[in-house]
Each structure stands twice: as structure tokens, then as C-alpha cells.
Enzyme design. Sequence first.
Site, mmCIF file in Angstrom:
data_model
loop_
_atom_site.group_PDB
_atom_site.id
_atom_site.type_symbol
_atom_site.label_atom_id
_atom_site.label_comp_id
_atom_site.label_asym_id
_atom_site.label_seq_id
_atom_site.Cartn_x
_atom_site.Cartn_y
_atom_site.Cartn_z
ATOM 1 N N CYS A 262 1.100 -1.054 -0.333
ATOM 2 C CA CYS A 262 -0.374 0.091 -0.576
ATOM 3 C C CYS A 262 0.463 1.129 0.076
ATOM 4 O O CYS A 262 1.246 0.991 0.794
ATOM 5 C CB CYS A 262 -0.989 -0.079 1.093
ATOM 6 S SG CYS A 262 -1.822 1.650 1.459
ATOM 7 N N CYS A 265 1.019 2.865 3.088
ATOM 8 C CA CYS A 265 2.254 2.307 4.669
ATOM 9 C C CYS A 265 3.108 2.370 4.308
ATOM 10 O O CYS A 265 3.686 2.326 4.994
ATOM 11 C CB CYS A 265 0.971 0.980 4.740
ATOM 12 S SG CYS A 265 -0.585 0.897 4.448
#
Length: 420
Positions: A262, A265
Site C-alpha cells: 500500500c 503504508c
Amino acid sequence: MASFSMDDFVGTGSLQKLLPKLLDDGWDDVPTLKIMNSEDMAALNMTQAQKDALEIRSYLHDRSLMQYADKLEASGNCLAELLNLATPDLSAQFAMKRGHIARFMDRTSQCEPDPVPQSFSLPARRPTVPPSRTSSMLKTKGHTQPITRPKLQTMATQSTIAYDASIEQSIADFKIKDGYVFKGIVAALPDEPRACGCIQPPPVVDDVARYSSIENISVQKLTPEYKIGMERLVKSKAPPMRASDLWLDKPSLLLCIRRPGCIMCRAEAHKLYSKKPIFDALGINLFAVLHEHIESEVRDFWPRYWGGVVLLDQNLDFFKALGGGSLLKDKFISGFLFNPRARANYKRAKAMGIQQNFRGEGEIKGGLFILGKGRTGVAYQFIERNFGDWAPLSEIIEIGTGLKNQELNSEDSMASRVLE
């Protein structure tokens, strides 16, 4: 996005020959290498070309422009000379894109100053002989008294590559009052109306996770802490271990990653690990926790975006603890497309030049834990209410400072009792 791999950082330039010496002297990770000052450089007998290379590469690393590092270093110009070049020259000589030129010339926007404790020095690179008991006492009026060490009260910047005065400004003053009693803190950023209030966000818990619910969690080490020459992954399958062993001797920060591919992230992990020298100074271990093991994803994530230890929580127990016993989940449409804060978080990560993929489960929300040493419990707990929420660095540093003060006070109290 700039990688935390030392090989990527030094490139093919003059610093490459210095790698064995850097390893021997303890400059074995990128965040630590970037805080090297002039005295450290002199101790290593660095040439002027190597000093210029470190300054250039540190500047580019802060701005995610490392693809130009080898060319800029090979030009023989120092950073100040490169910053004085006109836009057409940067484009013609180094094939630098116009958007990247704007980022390169902006000396403030991409380089966030580090809040390093002003009264706490960074750890020594070489192992030092611990002081004897007698040397740690101060004789006054015929009596011996333990030396009282200063508490970590004001957080300020200690920038060592001084190419811009603004880098040396503090981003915040974090003050911990004397007698601060450490308690678990639950934090989450506010939520915003979704689809004009028609969609309600999933609820988050306000209670700190019980220590008994996390101390016996089983985790497995997927990677070691990155150092020069480290193997890319743990070769043999590491046996499971109790989570409480992670903070047995030192406080630990555990970043629970929703999905390592991600973009948000990865951005959070990169920002947090770039402050590693601060956490080293505060005596805090850094761990990233994944809830699924896709080896290719781990290889892409470590050490490019995160150079610390990566753990696998296969039973998702840390993620359940963040939700008070249940997983915090959200859907892509309601949690992202209809959520303005999540979309803003995505734009923030996108601006950092981070790549992404969509492999793996991405609906389980993550967060962050800071655990005190031993069985002292949860000192801080941050919940990812919206996709891409980051725990505020100021709060993390304040908690770490409080833990360090608590440790120093405890040691001083023990020394006082010994002398009585």
C-alpha cells in the site's frame, strides 16, 4: 522514493570505497549515516569528495531524488554549486525532469527537520567501556552522591548536514512535566462525514489494549534489522516467539502495517524509519508487523521502505488488539472513495514518489503500539481510523521521551538506595 539500502544510497561514487570503514565504525544504516557531522567525517579521514558526496546524497534522499545521485556526484560540484545552477542547466546536464527540478531547488518542503532530544546525545558508534561505579559518583563536602542526569525535556533539531538554516529549526518543543506518570494512551485522528453523512464510519475503541491480550502473542521474524551486507531475508524459517520478548530489555515500537504494498503504508513506514537515530537515542526498538506473508511483498518492502525488523502476526492478534478484540475493517468504496481524509492521505503519500501495488489483503486497518520495557504495559496506542492515517510524530517522541525519563529516574533512585 529513496531507499534505506546502503548500497542504493552510496551508489557507484566515492562513498563506495568507504563502506568497509563505515561498517567497522558503526555507520551501517542510512538514517544514521545521514546525521554524520564534520567531526565524524574527520575521524574517518574522509576526502572532500566524499564529504560532498554525502551532503549531496543526503539532500537527494530527503527529496526522493536519488535517481540523480550518481550523475550529480560525478559532476564534481558541491551541493551549493549544484543549487546555483539554472533550470536549463540541470535539465541539459543531468536529464532532470522539470517537476524534479522544482523539488530539487526547494530547500525546505521535502526536508522535515528531526526532533532530536537536545539534552540527550546520539549513541556512540564504537562500543565504549562502561563507566565504573566510582566514576559515576560526585564527591562533595566529603560525601559521595550519584550524578543526576538531565531529563529529556525539550525536543529540538540537531541537523548535521547544514545546507539550509531552516533545517536547524525545531519543529516542536515537547515538554514532559516533572513527576509525569506514564499511562496508556489511545489516539486516532478524527473522522470526516462520508457521502454527506449518509455513510457512518466503523467505530473505534477508546480503551487501551490490555497487556494480557498482547504479551503472549506469537510472532515470527521475517527479516533482521538492516545493516550493510545483511542477507535480504531470513534464510531459514525463524521459529515463533512470544511478543513480550521484543520489549523485555528495551521499550519497543510496533508499526502494524495494513498491507506492505500500500502506498500509504509504505509512506508511513519510510517516514518513521527515517527518524531511527532519534529512536536509537531514546532506546526504543523498531518493528514492523504484517498480518500475511507474501515473500515478494516483503522483499519489496524491506529495506527500501523500512530497515527495521519485520515480523509476521499470522493470527492477526495485534490487529485485533487495536480493535478491542475485533479486527477494524473498512471497504474501498466507503472507506476510501467516499472518505475525504483517506483521499488526502493518499495524495500525501503520492507526493513522496512512492510506488504501489494491490497484492494482498487491504481492508484490515493497522496502527501503532509503543510498549514499555518489561511488563510496564502499553504506553501508546494509535489506531488507523482512516486509511493512511499516521501517528503524529510529536506524540510518539513525547511518549519515547517520557519512557526515557522514567528509566533515568529509576536508575537514579536505585543508585541513591545503594548509597544509603
